[in-house]
Design an enzyme around this catalytic site. Structure first.
Site, short mmCIF file in Angstrom:
data_model
loop_
_atom_site.label_atom_id
_atom_site.label_comp_id
_atom_site.label_asym_id
_atom_site.label_seq_id
_atom_site.Cartn_x
_atom_site.Cartn_y
_atom_site.Cartn_z
N ARG A 175 -22.07 -50.52 49.98
CA ARG A 175 -21.84 -50.08 51.41
C ARG A 175 -20.26 -49.72 51.55
O ARG A 175 -19.59 -49.48 52.55
CB ARG A 175 -22.09 -51.21 52.35
N LYS A 181 -14.87 -36.05 54.80
CA LYS A 181 -16.44 -35.64 54.80
C LYS A 181 -16.81 -35.63 53.38
O LYS A 181 -16.40 -34.89 52.54
CB LYS A 181 -16.52 -34.36 55.48
N GLU A 222 -9.54 -20.81 52.46
CA GLU A 222 -9.48 -22.11 53.27
C GLU A 222 -8.03 -22.09 53.55
O GLU A 222 -7.72 -22.54 54.99
CB GLU A 222 -9.94 -23.38 52.63
N LYS A 255 -5.00 -29.19 58.33
CA LYS A 255 -6.52 -29.94 58.46
C LYS A 255 -5.97 -31.29 58.69
O LYS A 255 -6.78 -32.02 59.69
CB LYS A 255 -6.81 -30.06 57.09
N GLU A 309 -15.51 -35.51 63.96
CA GLU A 309 -15.98 -34.27 64.50
C GLU A 309 -16.66 -34.36 65.89
O GLU A 309 -18.05 -33.64 66.16
CB GLU A 309 -17.22 -33.87 63.56
N ARG A 319 -12.22 -31.09 65.82
CA ARG A 319 -12.53 -30.52 64.27
C ARG A 319 -13.53 -29.39 63.93
O ARG A 319 -13.50 -28.72 63.14
CB ARG A 319 -13.11 -32.11 63.75
N ASN A 349 -14.39 -25.08 61.52
CA ASN A 349 -15.43 -24.32 61.14
C ASN A 349 -15.38 -22.75 61.52
O ASN A 349 -16.23 -21.82 61.29
CB ASN A 349 -16.73 -24.58 61.75
N HIS A 385 -17.38 -20.47 59.34
CA HIS A 385 -18.16 -20.97 58.39
C HIS A 385 -19.82 -20.99 59.11
O HIS A 385 -20.63 -21.18 58.46
CB HIS A 385 -18.01 -22.47 58.50
N HIS A 428 -21.68 -20.24 56.11
CA HIS A 428 -22.72 -20.99 55.40
C HIS A 428 -24.17 -20.20 55.46
O HIS A 428 -24.90 -20.34 54.42
CB HIS A 428 -23.20 -22.13 56.41
N HIS A 451 -17.83 -20.27 47.93
CA HIS A 451 -17.70 -20.81 49.47
C HIS A 451 -16.57 -19.56 50.23
O HIS A 451 -16.72 -19.39 51.17
CB HIS A 451 -17.51 -22.01 49.46
#
Lengths: 374, 374
Positions: B130, B151, B193, B235, B245, B249, B253, B256, B260, B273
């Site tokens: 965990r 993330k 980025e 960032k 998020e 945040r 994107n 993106h 994506h 990417h």
């Protein structure tokens, strides 16, 4: 909250911004949609119910109807009952179902069932899109324990609950009517955790269990509601202080060091979790007495478990070496030293890291020699 | 912190009790053990390094020697380089390795590699027992992005990053020397980025990138250290305000939504990417201008990406229907409406939920018609 005729008990698990309520009462299942609305669950995002094939035939239709009638879009997934469903492959199947059902970040996953479903569905909710809302509707007494504290997980073939997260539910709904269908062995299994909560925290509740065991075994709703309320309250108090198992939460492991080892050796089948930890708690009481606790700690512990019909001795065929070896793989070992929860009185325990493996081994042997409670 | 000859840049990702530092400098890899000690990582619990088969031959021995010489017990696991390793089956393999290596709750998992390794190792650390301690040693420029914000995730065959968690590292160590071996295409991918962080937050940094692109492409350590520091800082500022998020945040994107979709349609292989989001950011600039931003937003965006050698138009063979369909499956859609990040100026964006699909489709078509930058 009162739903017409029956009192609904409510308590809060206090975790700051992750705090959530537990509702306990009769007939709450049909009112799930009202609780969802009260908690701000939008009707624009799909819900997914995860249940098991013991529970689903009894309650899934009722739940789905209640939700769809209220305007929710509901998908459901039914997994085979039993610990084997707490696997990574089942987890993956459920993620696939969640994708197919179009669950988004505002969706909610509802666990309808016992601890296995709660752990599995909770981990799906924790992982899906890095965490979506989760609601628990426990249908076993045992699940009163796992429904408080946010521990969710699946098993690895080599270790139980090794893959998981802390993911708190939005709320927990205990419908006492759903407990009426529980077979006796499941009732006893759940009572083991209820009694544990007394043993670690509240002597008067242990006395109450001792005096009211007949009512509990007969599933008397008033007694059961009270016992669940008390059990959840103790767990909530502990978890509120220590959400992520940094310290105090370790006391919840009373009986679990031996108990988990027994479950592992028995292949998670021969003994229920409750039976395993009942034997484990007798063992802890024996360890406690060896380390200076009064003899009465052992006597009361054994009497209460005896009255509940839970085993108070370890079947002789269990191999002590295998049990000790399983303990060494348990995740409660840290930096090589064993964390062991030892009772000092009824309602009081201490976490010790100096319990010698030889003392535990001696206790395991002794558990095989225990007389049955009469 | 100064390590003799080189200045080490340090910044903090401010997340309350989960705050952590990022160290950027030359030759830090050999000093990893000092950083672990400084962060209280015990030598009693095993470490596990997770790397990939591109990175491991270059840097794993150095890291392992440094750690074992300092008295740490180290296991390591090497996965195939590339996105395909971000799978649930690889995750399971690594959990098995962690169990076999005897990792306990006080153990640390170290990610040595790019974003794939960071995401994968981070999710292993998030899930194992965990959640155990996690350290990132990014060896790509691109990973400056994923190393801030916690993330972590693996992919599902039907959706990228759908199985994951927020799990903050204890610290991040950027050794600029490890970036010297990056192939040009990977450098460009990372710069996409870096530039994005300027475009959403800091016009002067975009100007700096515009003026210093040659140095960046030549991997000049001083320029690279500064660019990584600035990129991480933007960032970190965004993530500090919005760890999970909920709102701000979303501006990360930028580019993106289209990006994506391009990656999905291209099967995660044809485009890096960085290339996908570079095209996506040109698209966002086009959308911005359509919605009222000055024409210069488009011109500057296109010029900076052009100088970096990243693509500024979409290859004609990409199918617009397939791209639009992929967008509909992206997890940034919530309750049916599309969240789209639109620039209003260089260094400023807004998150809009009213961008019509038809406008996005028109933009995708237009991206195929774009002239190359010269």
């Amino acid at each position: 909250m009162v739903d017409g005729t029956n009192v609904v008990r409510e308590l809060t698990v206090d975790l700051g911004e992750r705090s959530y309520p537990i509702y306990i009462g009769e007939g709450l299942l049909q009112e799930t949609s009202a609780y969802l609305e009260q908690h701000g669950v939008s009707k624009k995002s799909s819900l997914m119910i995860i249940s098991d094939d013991n529970t689903a035939p009894l309650y899934l239709d009722t739940l789905v109807s209640s939700l769809t009638n209220a305007g929710y879009t509901v998908a459901s997934a039914v997994v085979p009952a039993g610990e084997a469903s707490k696997s990574l492959s089942m987890f993956e199947n459920l993620i696939t179902k969640a994708l197919e059902a179009g669950l988004d970040r505002k969706s909610t996953i509802i666990a309808l069932g016992g601890g296995v479903v709660g752990d599995l569905a909770g981990y799906v909710a924790a992982a899906y899109m890095r965490g979506i809302r989760f609601v628990q509707i426990p249908t076993t007494i045992l699940a009163h324990d796992s429904s408080v504290g946010g521990k969710v997980a699946v098993n690895h073939p080599h270790a139980k609950n090794i893959i998981g997260a802390f993911h708190q539910p939005a709320f927990v709904l205990f419908d006492l009517k759903t407990l009426q269908s529980l077979p006796l062995r499941q009732v006893q299994c759940g009572l083991a955790e209820v009694i544990k909560h007394g043993l670690i925290w509240d002597e008067s509740f242990v006395d109450w269990c001792d005096e009211n065991m007949d009512k509990l075994l007969a599933l008397d709703p008033e007694a059961l509601g009270y016992a669940l309320y008390k059990g959840c309250s103790v767990k909530a108090a502990v978890v509120s202080v220590d959400e992520r198992e940094g310290g105090l939460r370790a006391i919840l492991n009373l009986g679990h060091t031996i108990g988990h080892a027994l479950e592992a050796v028995a292949g998670y089948g021969e003994l229920t979790h409750g039976e395993a930890i009942a034997i484990g708690m007798i063992g802890s009481a024996l360890v406690g007495v060896k380390l200076g606790a009064p003899q009465s700690v052992y006597e009361v512990t054994k009497r209460v478990f005896g009255k509940s019909g839970l085993p108070t001795r370890l079947p002789a065929h269990f191999d002590t070496d295998a049990i000790m070896s399983a303990m060494m793989h348990d995740k409660k070992f840290t930096e090589g030293s064993i964390v062991y929860v030892v009772p000092t009185a009824i309602g009081r325990v201490e976490v010790r890291s100096d319990v010698a493996a030889s003392l535990v081994r001696e206790t395991v042997e002794q558990l095989k020699q225990e007389a049955d409670w009469q």
